[in-house]
Design an enzyme around this catalytic site. Structure first.
Site, short mmCIF file in Angstrom:
data_model
loop_
_atom_site.label_atom_id
_atom_site.label_comp_id
_atom_site.label_asym_id
_atom_site.label_seq_id
_atom_site.Cartn_x
_atom_site.Cartn_y
_atom_site.Cartn_z
N THR A 151 0.84 -1.21 0.00
CA THR A 151 0.00 0.00 0.00
C THR A 151 0.87 1.25 0.00
OG1 THR A 151 -1.74 -1.19 1.18
CG2 THR A 151 -1.86 1.21 1.19
N ASN A 162 11.58 -2.95 -1.30
CA ASN A 162 11.08 -1.89 -0.43
C ASN A 162 11.98 -1.71 0.79
OD1 ASN A 162 9.19 0.10 0.14
ND2 ASN A 162 7.93 -1.26 1.39
N ARG A 163 12.00 -0.49 1.29
CA ARG A 163 12.81 -0.14 2.47
C ARG A 163 14.30 -0.42 2.23
NH1 ARG A 163 8.47 -3.53 4.74
NH2 ARG A 163 6.72 -2.17 5.31
N ALA A 219 -4.13 -8.36 -2.29
CA ALA A 219 -4.03 -8.59 -0.84
C ALA A 219 -3.09 -9.73 -0.55
CB ALA A 219 -5.41 -8.88 -0.26
N GLY A 220 -2.30 -9.59 0.53
CA GLY A 220 -1.41 -10.67 0.94
C GLY A 220 -0.30 -10.92 -0.06
N ASP A 229 -6.69 0.07 3.64
CA ASP A 229 -5.95 0.26 2.39
C ASP A 229 -6.76 1.11 1.40
OD1 ASP A 229 -3.99 -1.30 3.46
OD2 ASP A 229 -4.38 -3.06 2.21
N LYS A 279 -8.77 -1.65 -5.27
CA LYS A 279 -8.48 -2.74 -4.34
C LYS A 279 -9.67 -3.68 -4.46
CE LYS A 279 -6.18 -4.34 -0.54
NZ LYS A 279 -4.73 -4.50 -0.34
N GLU A 287 -4.21 -2.92 -6.50
CA GLU A 287 -3.41 -3.49 -5.41
C GLU A 287 -4.13 -4.73 -4.89
OE1 GLU A 287 -2.31 -3.01 -0.83
OE2 GLU A 287 -2.60 -1.10 -1.88
N SER A 305 -9.57 -6.97 3.49
CA SER A 305 -9.90 -7.44 4.83
C SER A 305 -8.96 -6.73 5.79
CB SER A 305 -9.73 -8.96 4.93
OG SER A 305 -8.48 -9.38 4.42
#
Length: 220
Positions: free
Chosen positions: A20, A175-176, A117-118, A54, A41, A115, A45
């Site tokens: 996200t 990422n990061r 999920a999971g 999200d 999306k 986007e 959940s």
């Protein structure tokens, strides 16, 4: 039903890898370039902990309403995979085809971003996952979000291997990413140089990839 000129799917190697955050960054970056965007999306959940969902975050980043990002009947307040949450809440099961059919894009959207999920193989519907949805919507590009640190090579190989059957090019976003972290640097080099993945480490690079046309040209 209209379809954006450019369609992307953002997925992840696992839950909580930053899908996200990356998607919001993409939306902001595209809007700064004057590109009309829309986010979707298909189902979400979530834990009822007071934090924005999200869909709410994506709506704020894209200038839409949360219910446009994710239809109200696809909000499942239970912290588990969406089809599992539907069962736990006593709600009707749903299929991948129904999620794809509910994707309603505004005519003005030049770039649409879905986007999921999971992780890539996490259940997204009663009969499928992100790979299934990619087959149905035929995106122009798939962005696979992964952690930059320990375990990412295995996770990327497994996830990208599942996605490759869909036909769309896969871009791996670490990422990061910390340029001062030796492991992050080695992971990036291994994935890019040995495994020949298209690897990026910044949202700015992702924006440029998303705007590239087949053959290397850009829409702007």
């Amino acid at each position: 039903m209209s379809r954006p000129e450019r369609l992307a799917v953002v997925c992840g190697t696992a839950t909580d890898v930053g899908k996200t955050w990356v998607t919001c960054g993409l939306l902001h970056g595209l809007r700064q370039r004057g590109v009309p965007v829309a986010a979707r999306k298909p189902a979400q959940s979530f834990a009822q902990d007071g934090r924005p969902t999200d869909a709410e975050l994506l709506a704020a980043a894209s200038g839409q309403e949360p219910w446009d990002v994710c239809p109200a009947h696809r909000w499942y307040p239970a912290a588990m995979a969406p089809p599992m949450a539907a069962v736990a809440l006593g709600r009707e099961a749903f299929t991948s085809a129904s999620l794809a059919a509910e994707l309603d894009w505004p005519a003005r959207a030049a770039v649409g971003i879905i986007e999921t999920a999971g992780g890539v193989r996490s259940p997204l519907a009663s009969d499928g996952d992100t790979v299934t949805l990619c087959h149905l919507v035929a995106p122009d590009i798939v962005i696979l979000v992964a952690e930059a640190g320990l375990g990412t090579i295995n996770a990327v190989r497994l996830s990208a291997g599942a996605l490759r059957d869909g036909g769309a090019p896969v871009v791996v976003h670490l990422n990061r990413y910390d340029a001062t972290d030796d492991l992050h640097h080695r992971n990036r080099d291994w994935l890019a140089d040995r495994d020949r993945f298209d690897v990026v480490i910044s949202v700015g690079e992702l924006v440029r990839r998303l705007l590239e046309r087949p053959g290397g040209g850009r829409r702007d």
